[in-house]
Design a protein around this motif. Structure first.
Motif, PDB file in Angstrom:
ATOM      1  N   ASP A 167      -9.409  -1.312  -0.605  1.00 30.17           N
ATOM      2  CA  ASP A 167      -8.559  -0.567  -1.594  1.00 30.17           C
ATOM      3  C   ASP A 167      -7.012  -0.626  -0.725  1.00 30.17           C
ATOM      4  OD1 ASP A 167     -10.539   0.008  -3.179  1.00 30.17           O
ATOM      5  OD2 ASP A 167     -11.129   2.076  -2.566  1.00 30.17           O
ATOM      6  N   ALA A 168      -7.166  -0.597   0.360  1.00 31.86           N
ATOM      7  CA  ALA A 168      -5.583  -0.822   1.178  1.00 31.86           C
ATOM      8  C   ALA A 168      -4.873  -2.065   0.673  1.00 31.86           C
ATOM      9  CB  ALA A 168      -5.848  -0.434   2.566  1.00 31.86           C
ATOM     10  N   GLU A 169      -5.949  -3.107   0.812  1.00 30.36           N
ATOM     11  CA  GLU A 169      -5.325  -4.415   0.567  1.00 30.36           C
ATOM     12  C   GLU A 169      -4.958  -4.748  -0.890  1.00 30.36           C
ATOM     13  OE1 GLU A 169      -7.638  -7.184   3.818  1.00 30.36           O
ATOM     14  OE2 GLU A 169      -8.691  -6.526   2.139  1.00 30.36           O
ATOM     15  N   TRP A 170      -5.613  -4.065  -1.912  1.00 30.63           N
ATOM     16  CA  TRP A 170      -5.386  -4.287  -3.143  1.00 30.63           C
ATOM     17  C   TRP A 170      -4.080  -3.309  -3.496  1.00 30.63           C
ATOM     18  CZ3 TRP A 170      -6.352  -7.408  -6.672  1.00 30.63           C
ATOM     19  CH2 TRP A 170      -7.405  -8.274  -6.597  1.00 30.63           C
ATOM     20  N   ASP A 171      -3.905  -2.081  -2.689  1.00 22.79           N
ATOM     21  CA  ASP A 171      -2.768  -1.625  -3.001  1.00 22.79           C
ATOM     22  C   ASP A 171      -1.319  -2.476  -2.308  1.00 22.79           C
ATOM     23  OD1 ASP A 171      -3.848   0.816  -3.896  1.00 22.79           O
ATOM     24  OD2 ASP A 171      -3.971   1.789  -1.819  1.00 22.79           O
ATOM     25  N   ALA A 172      -1.707  -3.271  -1.278  1.00 22.59           N
ATOM     26  CA  ALA A 172      -0.541  -4.009  -0.915  1.00 22.59           C
ATOM     27  C   ALA A 172      -0.501  -4.999  -1.791  1.00 22.59           C
ATOM     28  CB  ALA A 172      -1.001  -4.549   0.380  1.00 22.59           C
TER      29      ALA A 172
ATOM     30  N   ARG B  52      -0.693  -4.956  -4.888  1.00 22.63           N
ATOM     31  CA  ARG B  52       0.001  -4.246  -6.148  1.00 22.63           C
ATOM     32  C   ARG B  52       1.328  -4.158  -5.934  1.00 22.63           C
ATOM     33  NH1 ARG B  52      -3.062  -0.423  -6.448  1.00 22.63           N
ATOM     34  NH2 ARG B  52      -4.813  -1.376  -7.720  1.00 22.63           N
ATOM     35  N   VAL B  53       1.748  -3.402  -4.673  1.00 25.24           N
ATOM     36  CA  VAL B  53       2.944  -3.205  -4.103  1.00 25.24           C
ATOM     37  C   VAL B  53       3.940  -4.530  -4.123  1.00 25.24           C
ATOM     38  CG1 VAL B  53       4.547  -2.416  -2.353  1.00 25.24           C
ATOM     39  CG2 VAL B  53       2.510  -1.035  -3.053  1.00 25.24           C
TER      40      VAL B  53
END
Length: 144
Positions: free
Chosen positions: A119-124, A126-127
């Motif tokens: 999830d943290a990688e997907w957030d990165a 997306r950002v």
């Protein structure tokens, strides 16, 4: 590692994803077709020369590509609103539908390759996509 290094790694990763998708989908449609339809979707109708410049290909190359896309019903030529001697190229509804279908196929092909991202990688992702997309995608405009 420098910011230039980070940008280079990002560019290489995106190119690798593009190659992977082309191989996985067994799609032999030239990438220039999808790029041209995307440019017309995002920027609106364009003069041929302006479209070639946006796509970073020669005007003769864009002329050939537009003829192929026109024969396939994916783009249409029209008259420039301010100068009847100039034609503009626009994506047809069929062209935009084909582009949407291609993006769906592309996403489906890439999903298994990125399924393991946290999830943290997907957030990165997306950002990064939001930050870069907002800076490199100019506002759509009608052909001059």
């Amino acid at each position: 590692m420098t910011r230039d290094d980070d940008l280079q790694r990002l560019i290489l990763a995106v190119h690798a994803l593009t190659r992977t998708a082309a191989i996985d989908t067994k799609n032999d449609t030239p990438a220039a077709q999808w790029r041209t339809l995307t440019l017309l979707r995002d920027h609106g109708p364009q003069r041929l020369g302006d479209l070639a410049t946006l796509s970073r290909i020669s005007q003769p190359g864009m002329t050939r590509l537009v003829h192929q896309l026109e024969d396939a019903g994916l783009v249409a030529r029209g008259i420039h609103p301010d100068d009847s001697r100039v034609s503009v190229v626009s994506a047809t509804e069929e062209g935009l539908q084909e582009l949407d279908r291609w993006f769906q196929v592309l996403s489906a092909a890439l999903t298994p390759h990125v399924a393991h991202l946290t999830d943290a990688e997907w957030d990165a992702v997306r950002v990064t996509a939001d930050a870069l997309g907002s800076r490199v995608r100019p506002e759509p405009e009608l052909a001059r």
